[in-house]
Scaffold this motif. Structure first.
Motif, PDB file in Angstrom:
ATOM      1  N   LEU A 183       0.801  -1.211   0.000  1.00 60.76           N
ATOM      2  CA  LEU A 183       0.000   0.000   0.000  1.00 60.76           C
ATOM      3  C   LEU A 183       0.836   1.263   0.000  1.00 60.76           C
ATOM      4  CD1 LEU A 183      -2.820  -0.962   2.528  1.00 60.76           C
ATOM      5  CD2 LEU A 183      -2.744  -1.289   0.063  1.00 60.76           C
ATOM      6  N   PHE A 184       2.160   1.128  -0.009  1.00 61.24           N
ATOM      7  CA  PHE A 184       3.021   2.296   0.041  1.00 61.24           C
ATOM      8  C   PHE A 184       3.487   2.743  -1.339  1.00 61.24           C
ATOM      9  CE2 PHE A 184       4.481   0.684   4.456  1.00 61.24           C
ATOM     10  CZ  PHE A 184       3.254   1.088   4.984  1.00 61.24           C
ATOM     11  N   LEU A 185       2.960   2.157  -2.409  1.00 58.28           N
ATOM     12  CA  LEU A 185       3.342   2.577  -3.749  1.00 58.28           C
ATOM     13  C   LEU A 185       2.717   3.920  -4.077  1.00 58.28           C
ATOM     14  CD1 LEU A 185       3.013  -0.804  -5.704  1.00 58.28           C
ATOM     15  CD2 LEU A 185       5.094   0.279  -4.839  1.00 58.28           C
ATOM     16  N   ALA A 186       3.472   4.755  -4.806  1.00 58.01           N
ATOM     17  CA  ALA A 186       2.995   6.102  -5.124  1.00 58.01           C
ATOM     18  C   ALA A 186       1.708   6.071  -5.926  1.00 58.01           C
ATOM     19  CB  ALA A 186       4.088   6.861  -5.885  1.00 58.01           C
ATOM     20  N   ARG A 187       1.544   5.083  -6.767  1.00 52.64           N
ATOM     21  CA  ARG A 187       0.345   5.017  -7.603  1.00 52.64           C
ATOM     22  C   ARG A 187      -0.925   4.789  -6.784  1.00 52.64           C
ATOM     23  NH1 ARG A 187       1.806  -0.939 -10.127  1.00 52.64           N
ATOM     24  NH2 ARG A 187       1.042  -2.178  -8.351  1.00 52.64           N
ATOM     25  N   ASP A 188      -0.760   4.301  -5.548  1.00 51.80           N
ATOM     26  CA  ASP A 188      -1.910   4.006  -4.689  1.00 51.80           C
ATOM     27  C   ASP A 188      -2.179   5.103  -3.668  1.00 51.80           C
ATOM     28  OD1 ASP A 188      -2.279   1.529  -5.937  1.00 51.80           O
ATOM     29  OD2 ASP A 188      -0.815   0.572  -4.620  1.00 51.80           O
ATOM     30  N   TYR A 189      -1.565   6.279  -3.838  1.00 51.78           N
ATOM     31  CA  TYR A 189      -1.684   7.341  -2.830  1.00 51.78           C
ATOM     32  C   TYR A 189      -3.138   7.735  -2.582  1.00 51.78           C
ATOM     33  CZ  TYR A 189      -1.202  11.944  -0.653  1.00 51.78           C
ATOM     34  OH  TYR A 189      -1.319  13.018   0.191  1.00 51.78           O
TER      35      TYR A 189
ATOM     36  N   ALA B   7      12.238   4.649  -4.917  1.00 53.47           N
ATOM     37  CA  ALA B   7      11.479   3.606  -5.592  1.00 53.47           C
ATOM     38  C   ALA B   7      11.912   2.244  -5.076  1.00 53.47           C
ATOM     39  CB  ALA B   7      11.674   3.689  -7.110  1.00 53.47           C
ATOM     40  N   VAL B   8      11.059   1.267  -5.241  1.00 54.51           N
ATOM     41  CA  VAL B   8      11.358  -0.122  -4.904  1.00 54.51           C
ATOM     42  C   VAL B   8      11.040  -0.965  -6.118  1.00 54.51           C
ATOM     43  CG1 VAL B   8      10.760  -2.097  -3.455  1.00 54.51           C
ATOM     44  CG2 VAL B   8      10.933   0.187  -2.448  1.00 54.51           C
ATOM     45  N   ARG B   9      12.038  -1.675  -6.614  1.00 51.98           N
ATOM     46  CA  ARG B   9      11.876  -2.539  -7.783  1.00 51.98           C
ATOM     47  C   ARG B   9      11.270  -1.786  -8.967  1.00 51.98           C
ATOM     48  NH1 ARG B   9       9.071  -7.018  -3.997  1.00 51.98           N
ATOM     49  NH2 ARG B   9      10.898  -7.525  -2.733  1.00 51.98           N
ATOM     50  N   GLY B  10      11.764  -0.563  -9.151  1.00 49.34           N
ATOM     51  CA  GLY B  10      11.339   0.222 -10.286  1.00 49.34           C
ATOM     52  C   GLY B  10      10.028   0.949 -10.126  1.00 49.34           C
ATOM     53  N   GLN B  11       9.382   0.840  -8.963  1.00 50.04           N
ATOM     54  CA  GLN B  11       8.102   1.505  -8.740  1.00 50.04           C
ATOM     55  C   GLN B  11       8.264   2.586  -7.671  1.00 50.04           C
ATOM     56  OE1 GLN B  11       4.477  -1.134  -8.876  1.00 50.04           O
ATOM     57  NE2 GLN B  11       5.987  -2.723  -8.426  1.00 50.04           N
ATOM     58  N   ASP B  12       7.853   3.797  -8.004  1.00 41.87           N
ATOM     59  CA  ASP B  12       7.950   4.893  -7.043  1.00 41.87           C
ATOM     60  C   ASP B  12       7.106   4.590  -5.807  1.00 41.87           C
ATOM     61  OD1 ASP B  12       9.573   6.241  -8.745  1.00 41.87           O
ATOM     62  OD2 ASP B  12       8.061   7.673  -9.444  1.00 41.87           O
ATOM     63  N   ILE B  13       7.645   4.971  -4.647  1.00 37.13           N
ATOM     64  CA  ILE B  13       6.934   4.762  -3.393  1.00 37.13           C
ATOM     65  C   ILE B  13       6.561   6.112  -2.772  1.00 37.13           C
ATOM     66  CG2 ILE B  13       8.035   2.545  -2.907  1.00 37.13           C
ATOM     67  CD1 ILE B  13       9.902   4.011  -0.977  1.00 37.13           C
ATOM     68  N   ILE B  14       5.653   6.074  -1.806  1.00 34.89           N
ATOM     69  CA  ILE B  14       5.234   7.282  -1.111  1.00 34.89           C
ATOM     70  C   ILE B  14       6.329   7.674  -0.117  1.00 34.89           C
ATOM     71  CG2 ILE B  14       3.508   8.296   0.408  1.00 34.89           C
ATOM     72  CD1 ILE B  14       1.512   6.234  -0.680  1.00 34.89           C
ATOM     73  N   MET B  15       6.788   8.896  -0.206  1.00 36.16           N
ATOM     74  CA  MET B  15       7.744   9.397   0.764  1.00 36.16           C
ATOM     75  C   MET B  15       6.996   9.867   2.011  1.00 36.16           C
ATOM     76  SD  MET B  15      10.437  11.583  -1.562  1.00 36.16           S
ATOM     77  CE  MET B  15      11.500  11.861  -0.138  1.00 36.16           C
TER      78      MET B  15
ATOM     79  N   GLU C 124       3.148  11.599  13.329  1.00 30.60           N
ATOM     80  CA  GLU C 124       4.287  10.830  12.869  1.00 30.60           C
ATOM     81  C   GLU C 124       3.990  10.139  11.548  1.00 30.60           C
ATOM     82  OE1 GLU C 124       1.984   7.699  15.210  1.00 30.60           O
ATOM     83  OE2 GLU C 124       2.080   9.871  14.922  1.00 30.60           O
ATOM     84  N   GLN C 125       5.046   9.788  10.802  1.00 32.47           N
ATOM     85  CA  GLN C 125       4.952   9.059   9.539  1.00 32.47           C
ATOM     86  C   GLN C 125       3.934   9.728   8.612  1.00 32.47           C
ATOM     87  OE1 GLN C 125       7.379   7.481  10.100  1.00 32.47           O
ATOM     88  NE2 GLN C 125       7.312   6.902  12.254  1.00 32.47           N
ATOM     89  N   PHE C 126       4.166  11.010   8.334  1.00 32.86           N
ATOM     90  CA  PHE C 126       3.239  11.777   7.497  1.00 32.86           C
ATOM     91  C   PHE C 126       3.555  11.572   6.024  1.00 32.86           C
ATOM     92  CE2 PHE C 126       2.056  15.613   5.166  1.00 32.86           C
ATOM     93  CZ  PHE C 126       0.712  15.725   5.519  1.00 32.86           C
ATOM     94  N   ALA C 127       2.566  11.150   5.256  1.00 34.60           N
ATOM     95  CA  ALA C 127       2.758  10.864   3.834  1.00 34.60           C
ATOM     96  C   ALA C 127       2.868  12.150   3.020  1.00 34.60           C
ATOM     97  CB  ALA C 127       1.596  10.012   3.318  1.00 34.60           C
ATOM     98  N   LEU C 128       3.806  12.178   2.088  1.00 32.17           N
ATOM     99  CA  LEU C 128       3.982  13.305   1.178  1.00 32.17           C
ATOM    100  C   LEU C 128       3.306  12.989  -0.154  1.00 32.17           C
ATOM    101  CD1 LEU C 128       7.751  14.138   1.849  1.00 32.17           C
ATOM    102  CD2 LEU C 128       5.718  14.819   3.159  1.00 32.17           C
ATOM    103  N   ASP C 129       2.667  13.966  -0.720  1.00 31.14           N
ATOM    104  CA  ASP C 129       1.965  13.788  -1.991  1.00 31.14           C
ATOM    105  C   ASP C 129       2.978  13.426  -3.078  1.00 31.14           C
ATOM    106  OD1 ASP C 129       0.501  13.935  -4.311  1.00 31.14           O
ATOM    107  OD2 ASP C 129      -0.511  15.807  -3.792  1.00 31.14           O
TER     108      ASP C 129
END
Length: 348
Positions: free
Chosen positions: A86-92, A186-194, A164-169
């Motif tokens: 659920l931490f992938l950027a595409r799922d924000y 990114a993880v395995r080529g997929q951008d993650i939520i910072m 704490e652990q605030f998600a960045l857009d």
């Protein structure tokens, strides 16, 4: 917000220079410099938490839990490198916005972090921390983050909210990464939520609120790649017109944190080993004896004997008064039980 900046110095990053007492980080042509928060305090012995610390009481039904559960066991080799899907950027939008996570406008007790300590494997300490400031269990995922939370729970800091652990857009972090010419995490080529480790809301002296974002890192972890990620985070908050600082574990006020770790259990009156009336009697007895020059443990021992209370009762009440700010002790000075009490004023 009287008192909070005596531990963490803050200036506007837009000034382009680092204020006095700030640590410097080597500039790069693409990123420029970013600011480090400096916690000024006397050097004291390192306070180490026991690796075998077990939670005394942890109930999901309690509104606040003033104990700490530490998890130290390293994850199995088979789990290394795993990440929460659920931490992938595409799922924000689906997993952060739609689920009501990371809403700074929400009541403090209803805030939901991007992730919790049980969402992924980790080496070192992960902590569940019952906060009496926001009335919920917080999730610092490292020892420096836990220590930073203790620092911001100290009386006189003027803190009204901690997130704490605030998600960045990710739309904005991707744009910033492109501007800086660095790779987006990114993880395995997929951008993650910072995410930002901690967003603190302070109450101003003249009224109103001020929000400040903090990244919390170990000094030894400041690799070139980590510096790139921090540069993205700093630019994110600059665009949001919110001050941002980096707190290093080496700059934390160790004695303050040690004392806060000692007295946090007694933040609520309901956790004292005596009722409300004995607590008032202890308070009335302790206050006039603060100027004797005797250590706190000695004053409290005499109080127990004078009032016929069980040994340690008065000390527990003193801890409660200290964490509430009613008894103005110097928590950043000596180890509290051995402290010589010379307060400026005392409130019964």
């Amino acid at each position: 917000m009287t008192g909070w900046n005596q531990f963490v110095g803050v200036t506007s990053f837009d000034e382009g220079t680092l204020a006095r007492h700030y640590c410097a980080v080597k500039k790069t042509a693409r990123m420029g410099a970013f600011q480090l928060a400096h916690a000024s305090c006397p050097q004291h012995a390192q306070f180490e938490k026991s690796p075998n610390t077990a939670p005394k009481c942890l109930s999901a039904n309690e509104k606040t839990v003033h104990v700490v559960a530490h998890f130290r066991a390293a994850p199995p080799a088979s789990m290394s490198g795993r990440f929460h899907p659920l931490f992938l950027a595409r799922d924000y939008e689906k997993c952060v916005v739609a689920r009501g996570k990371c809403r700074l406008e929400a009541p403090p007790e209803e805030y939901k972090p991007l992730f919790t300590v049980v969402d992924f494997p980790s080496f070192g300490f992960r902590t569940m921390f019952g906060s009496w400031v926001v009335n919920r269990v917080m999730h610092p995922v490292s020892t420096p983050e836990f220590d930073t939370l203790l620092m911001f729970h100290a009386p006189g800091m003027g803190v009204v909210n901690l997130a704490e652990q605030f998600a960045l857009d990710p739309a904005l972090t991707r744009e910033i990464a492109h501007e800086l010419g660095v790779d987006h995490p990114a993880v395995r080529g997929q951008d993650i939520i910072m995410s930002t480790d901690l967003v603190v809301t302070f109450k101003r002296q003249g009224g109103g609120l001020q929000r400040h974002a903090y990244a919390v890192k170990q000094a030894k972890d400041l690799t070139p790649r980590v510096v790139e990620k921090l540069a993205i985070e700093q630019s994110y908050w600059t665009k949001r017109r919110t001050p941002w600082s980096l707190i290093l574990d080496t700059n934390l006020p160790r004695q303050l944190i040690a004392n806060m770790d000692l007295i946090m259990e007694f933040a609520e009156e309901g956790r004292l080993p005596c009722g409300a009336r004995p607590a008032r009697d202890v308070t009335a007895w302790i206050v006039p004896h603060l100027g004797t020059g005797a250590p706190l443990r000695t004053v409290c021992s005499r109080c127990d004997a004078a009032l016929g209370l069980a040994r340690g009762t008065a000390l527990s009440v003193a801890y409660h008064l200290a964490v509430q700010g009613t008894l103005p002790l110097d928590l950043s000075g000596a180890f509290l039980p051995n402290a010589t009490l010379k307060p400026i004023h005392a409130v019964a």
